[in-house]
Scaffold this active site. Structure first.
Site: not given
Length: 529
Positions: A322, A351, A455
């Site tokens: 950000e 792994h 937003k």
């Protein structure tokens, strides 16, 4: 580079902080001395930029705000007596509130003591507290913490189900600067409803962390909430862990917040040294710059070799991405900057994806987080001469070597143990590295226009939903998607309308869809009672 030269390079570029017991090794980043010399003027400017920032310069021009999260761990640095007093007073209030909750002096209406904390927030109001809780919270904590950090109904239900029998003794902490963040507001309303369903007085078990003078503060006051703590406008969400956002939930869990602040303060002091060697944040910023050619061309893979630091990579995703992910630089030039962050933990990574790291696309650089102390107390030998911790250390060193041998770069940060002081120092180290790196690449690390754009787009979808439902109710007969879009005046948004209606129908929200679901254009949609 032969072994002798590599050993010398390790010594030349090793940083050690005696007070914190912290090491930083950037010797396995293959930058040249020529690059260091070329970047020196940029670092000189970065040191000046940091001094100006700490002095109270406006760093977020979009909102005309200073950026002062480092004042939180050293109030004497704040530029005015009023700010200094505010920081000190808030910290003392946090300590006192937690103490009274632990003693039972502050307790819920229907129980002698609070047993749990439910923290509701998103982004910076969740990732830092979650990381610290996972790293430092103990099984014997005075209160056990839970998080609602999304607006996912199933996720909310899962947390509420876990707390069902203990809601009467759960303290709710809601974190929102203004009260307008939809995810946090939704979480609050869902939890409030759950309390009301059990006949509990939500307000007498709720605390707000919010902007002073905000609509949310007024709501908390009008409903008689237990208390209100300030969310300062000069502290961004991604750098708020040392504010009430992070310190309040940590103190309630019994975590030593003063040690966290002390570790961060000590790291801040170390990163004020105005020279590249001897300043760990500047050194790490150099490594980042080299890795991605100053353009973020490689991802940052975080590999902490300690279970308790697993969430550090999630926390850093917001802090780094950000802050650095910007379309334009400070001169208005389109640069598309950023560094992508992801991570797992050692030796699980062994792994999982180390195979690709060593032999696949070389589009990354690694940061290993090494913890010297295996555990408190002695360890058994799992085979002659070796403990589980020896294996963990061996895997870290082996992976670092295997990557370097195949031309894959890495940084190693080493701390003596995971405790409040070292966690505070790690947070500060990365906050300061972001500041230096942003200066090197000439961007503003302290605004986030892309977040605001997302937003606004989400709000537009919800407005469209209201229009579409109104069209269907007024029509009274089934309509095609084209008909609905036309009547809603949104023919250019037909795909969004389709997705809205599909979601509503799946959740029995008064919408019926008929036709071939694989052929959206053929569907007929109607409103149902």
């Amino acid at each position: 580079m032969d072994a002798a030269a590599l050993w010398q390079r390790y010594q030349d570029w090793l940083y050690y902080h005696e007070g914190l017991g912290l090491y930083l090794d950037i010797s396995r980043m293959r930058f040249s001395e020529d690059l260091v010399a070329t970047l020196q003027p940029k670092f000189d400017k970065a040191f000046q930029d940091l001094a100006a920032l700490e002095g109270g310069a406006i760093a977020n021009p979009d909102e005309d705000r200073m950026v002062g999260h480092y004042w939180l761990r050293d109030a004497s640095l704040a530029p005015t007596p009023e700010l200094q007093e505010d920081i000190v007073t808030t910290l003392e209030k946090i300590r006192l509130f937690a103490q009274k909750v632990h003693s039972g002096e502050i307790h819920p209406p229907d129980a002698a003591k609070f047993t749990d904390v439910l923290s509701i927030g998103i982004g910076g109001s969740a990732l830092g507290p979650e990381f610290v809780a996972d790293a430092l919270g103990g099984l014997d904590a005075p209160l056990h913490i839970h998080f609602i950090d999304n607006t996912d109904p199933t996720g909310i239900d899962r947390i509420l189900t876990q707390l069902k029998d203990r809601l009467a003794s759960t303290l709710v902490v809601i974190m929102t600067k203004s009260g307008g963040t939809p995810e946090t507001r939704n979480g609050m309303l869902e939890v409030k409803h759950a309390y009301e369903q059990q006949g509990l007085n939500f307000a007498r078990q709720a605390v707000a962390v919010t902007g002073i003078g905000s609509a949310f503060e007024k709501l908390a006051k009008s409903e008689g909430w237990l208390d209100i703590f300030p969310m300062h406008d000069w502290v961004g969400g991604r750098t708020s862990e040392m504010s009430a956002v992070g310190l309040l939930p940590a103190a309630l869990q019994g975590i030593d917040i003063d040690a966290m602040l002390a570790g961060a303060k000590e790291m801040d002091a170390a990163t004020r040294v105005p020279q590249l060697k001897g300043n760990p944040a500047a050194m790490m910023a150099l490594a980042w710059y080299y890795a991605g050619n100053g353009k973020g061309e490689k991802d940052l893979v975080m590999l902490p070799y300690k279970d308790s630091l697993l969430l550090f990579s999630r926390y850093l995703q917001q802090l780094v991405m950000e802050s650095l992910g910007k379309e334009t630089d400070l001169d208005g030039k389109v640069v598309h900057q950023g560094i992508a962050v992801y991570g797992n933990k050692g030796s699980t990574d062994q792994h999982a994806y180390v195979q690709q790291l060593r032999e696949g696309v070389a589009n990354f650089f690694v940061t290993f987080i090494e913890v010297l102390e295996d555990r408190q107390g002695p360890s058994i030998e799992v085979e002659p001469g070796a403990t589980s911790g020896d294996f963990l250390s061996g895997f870290l060193q082996g992976t670092r070597q295997a990557l370097y041998e195949n031309q894959r770069d890495s940084i190693t940060v080493t701390v003596p143990r995971v405790n409040a002081r070292t966690v505070g120092a790690l947070i500060a180290l990365y906050e300061r590295t972001v500041t230096f790196y942003a200066s090197l690449i000439n961007i503003n690390a302290y605004h986030q226009p892309g977040v605001e754009a997302g937003k606004k787009a989400a709000a537009a979808i919800l407005d469209l939903q209201k229009q579409v439902v109104k069209v269907l109710k007024e029509a009274g007969t089934p309509l095609s998607l084209t008909d609905i879009a036309t009547k809603a005046g949104a023919i250019d948004r037909i795909e969004s309308i389709y997705r809205i209606l599909r979601h509503l129908a799946a959740n029995d929200r008064g919408i019926s869809i008929s036709g071939d679901l694989g052929q959206p254009a053929s569907l007929m949609i109607s409103a149902i009672d």
